[in-house]
Design a protein around this motif. Structure first.
Motif, PDB file in Angstrom:
ATOM      1  N   VAL A  45      76.855  -7.035   2.215  1.00 23.02           N
ATOM      2  CA  VAL A  45      77.320  -5.730   1.765  1.00 23.02           C
ATOM      3  C   VAL A  45      78.652  -5.880   1.048  1.00 23.02           C
ATOM      4  CG1 VAL A  45      78.074  -3.437   2.494  1.00 23.02           C
ATOM      5  CG2 VAL A  45      76.097  -4.499   3.592  1.00 23.02           C
ATOM      6  N   LEU A  46      78.707  -5.323  -0.163  1.00 23.67           N
ATOM      7  CA  LEU A  46      79.915  -5.338  -0.984  1.00 23.67           C
ATOM      8  C   LEU A  46      80.491  -3.930  -0.988  1.00 23.67           C
ATOM      9  CD1 LEU A  46      81.777  -6.814  -3.063  1.00 23.67           C
ATOM     10  CD2 LEU A  46      80.138  -6.091  -4.841  1.00 23.67           C
ATOM     11  N   VAL A  57      75.964  -2.961 -10.225  1.00 27.62           N
ATOM     12  CA  VAL A  57      74.525  -3.234 -10.127  1.00 27.62           C
ATOM     13  C   VAL A  57      73.942  -3.562 -11.500  1.00 27.62           C
ATOM     14  CG1 VAL A  57      72.282  -2.249  -9.518  1.00 27.62           C
ATOM     15  CG2 VAL A  57      74.268  -1.808  -8.058  1.00 27.62           C
ATOM     16  N   ALA A  58      74.309  -2.800 -12.512  1.00 25.34           N
ATOM     17  CA  ALA A  58      73.777  -3.040 -13.856  1.00 25.34           C
ATOM     18  C   ALA A  58      74.175  -4.409 -14.388  1.00 25.34           C
ATOM     19  CB  ALA A  58      74.267  -1.941 -14.804  1.00 25.34           C
ATOM     20  N   SER A  59      75.374  -4.862 -14.044  1.00 27.59           N
ATOM     21  CA  SER A  59      75.871  -6.146 -14.549  1.00 27.59           C
ATOM     22  C   SER A  59      75.416  -7.333 -13.712  1.00 27.59           C
ATOM     23  CB  SER A  59      77.403  -6.127 -14.595  1.00 27.59           C
ATOM     24  OG  SER A  59      77.944  -6.018 -13.284  1.00 27.59           O
ATOM     25  N   GLY A  60      74.828  -7.077 -12.519  1.00 27.97           N
ATOM     26  CA  GLY A  60      74.348  -8.160 -11.681  1.00 27.97           C
ATOM     27  C   GLY A  60      75.354  -8.654 -10.662  1.00 27.97           C
ATOM     28  N   VAL A  61      76.525  -8.032 -10.605  1.00 30.73           N
ATOM     29  CA  VAL A  61      77.485  -8.387  -9.549  1.00 30.73           C
ATOM     30  C   VAL A  61      76.867  -8.089  -8.183  1.00 30.73           C
ATOM     31  CG1 VAL A  61      79.735  -7.832  -8.536  1.00 30.73           C
ATOM     32  CG2 VAL A  61      79.492  -8.042 -11.021  1.00 30.73           C
ATOM     33  N   ALA A  62      76.107  -6.995  -8.105  1.00 31.06           N
ATOM     34  CA  ALA A  62      75.337  -6.655  -6.906  1.00 31.06           C
ATOM     35  C   ALA A  62      73.875  -6.489  -7.314  1.00 31.06           C
ATOM     36  CB  ALA A  62      75.860  -5.382  -6.267  1.00 31.06           C
ATOM     37  N   ASP A  63      72.968  -6.799  -6.400  1.00 31.47           N
ATOM     38  CA  ASP A  63      71.538  -6.624  -6.674  1.00 31.47           C
ATOM     39  C   ASP A  63      71.112  -5.172  -6.484  1.00 31.47           C
ATOM     40  OD1 ASP A  63      70.960  -9.507  -6.990  1.00 31.47           O
ATOM     41  OD2 ASP A  63      71.482  -9.574  -4.857  1.00 31.47           O
ATOM     42  N   LEU A  64      71.689  -4.540  -5.463  1.00 30.59           N
ATOM     43  CA  LEU A  64      71.353  -3.167  -5.111  1.00 30.59           C
ATOM     44  C   LEU A  64      72.631  -2.356  -4.954  1.00 30.59           C
ATOM     45  CD1 LEU A  64      68.759  -3.801  -2.241  1.00 30.59           C
ATOM     46  CD2 LEU A  64      68.228  -3.336  -4.643  1.00 30.59           C
TER      47      LEU A  64
END
Length: 283
Positions: A45-46, A57-64
């Motif tokens: 969890v971030l 999320v859009a940039s891929g730093v987080a998956d969800l």
């Protein structure tokens, strides 16, 4: 391992952590740690500000990400909505001073509107051919009319008590919002499998919400009438008892219609009615 971005504080944070806990995903909610790994599920969890979640999320730093629909629409990032989670519900509304006479959205022509959601507001105004000056502000938007900064506001409304305390009235609901689960569009196959397991757990938690497991003894002579009253998931479970004239009935009831149905069951002779909460329900 999936990385999921969640709001670091506020009501959405509390509701999100409650959902993860009910889904038996153990993570620390320590405000001192930005990134925390679950001890029993392949997820980390971030913790972020709510307005940073769509971009992460859009940039891929987080998956969800779990984010309010209002923030997702405002940021307009290229991420996909996976699920509507049904909590942290609110609405984005226009409000004006209580004493002002309001006869329609044209009232805002030539007026100044304070908001933290300029993109959503501009689309609404353009759609309704309203020419207004949008004043972007962060923080306590609702005080703007009282200090002469704006004629009206466009902001989140939950109960409406904040508007009342600032002598404002809600005049237009522009959109309704709830918590969304969003995902990066480039997730690989392994992460998608983990996401499906996560969704399965979330569905089990939500299916059990506002549901009660009900057990009762009932006379067999009224069994058909009792079964007709019960709106079970499929059909109630009927178990014979030592007394041939009686049986035990088990079913699930929605809390919204609970008392009305219990009253009808008593009229039909049901006895020893036992009601228990449901923690999870797999459909």
């Amino acid at each position: 391992m999936l990385r999921i971005a969640v709001q670091s504080k506020g009501r959405l944070f509390e509701d999100t952590m409650a959902l993860l806990s009910e889904a038996d995903i153990k993570v620390s909610s320590s405000k001192r740690t930005l990134l925390v790994q679950s001890t029993n599920f392949p997820v980390e969890v971030l913790y972020l500000r709510d307005d940073d979640i769509p971009q992460s999320v859009a940039s891929g730093v987080a998956d969800l990400g779990i984010v309010g629909e209002n923030e997702f629409k405002e940021r307009n990032e290229d991420a996909e909505i996976v699920d509507r989670l049904g909590f942290s519900k609110c609405r984005l509304s226009l409000a004006i001073p209580k004493e002002s006479k309001y006869e329609g959205v044209e009232w805002f022509n030539g007026k100044k509107i304070a908001t933290s959601y300029p993109m959503i507001l501009r689309k609404f105004l353009d759609k309704n051919n309203v020419k207004a000056d949008i004043h972007v502000i962060t923080g306590s938007v609702e005080i703007s009319p009282g200090i002469g900064l704006a004629d009206g506001i466009f902001d989140i409304v939950s109960s409406g008590s904040t508007l009342v305390s600032n002598n404002l009235k809600e005049v237009e609901v522009v959109m309704k919002s709830e918590a969304l689960l969003i995902r990066n569009k480039q997730m690989d196959e392994d992460k998608m499998k983990t996401l499906q397991e996560l969704l399965f757990r979330f569905d089990a938690v939500r299916s059990a919400q506002d549901k009660k497991y009900v057990m009762m003894n009932a006379p067999k002579s009224n069994l058909r009438e009792i079964v007709e009253v019960l709106p079970g998931i499929k059909s109630p479970t009927i178990i014979p008892l030592a007394d041939d004239e009686w049986c035990s009935i088990h079913t699930v009831l929605d809390e919204k219609c609970f008392w009305e149905i219990i009253g009808k069951l008593k009229e039909l002779g049901a006895q020893g009615i036992l009601v228990t909460p449901i923690e999870k329900m797999i459909l």
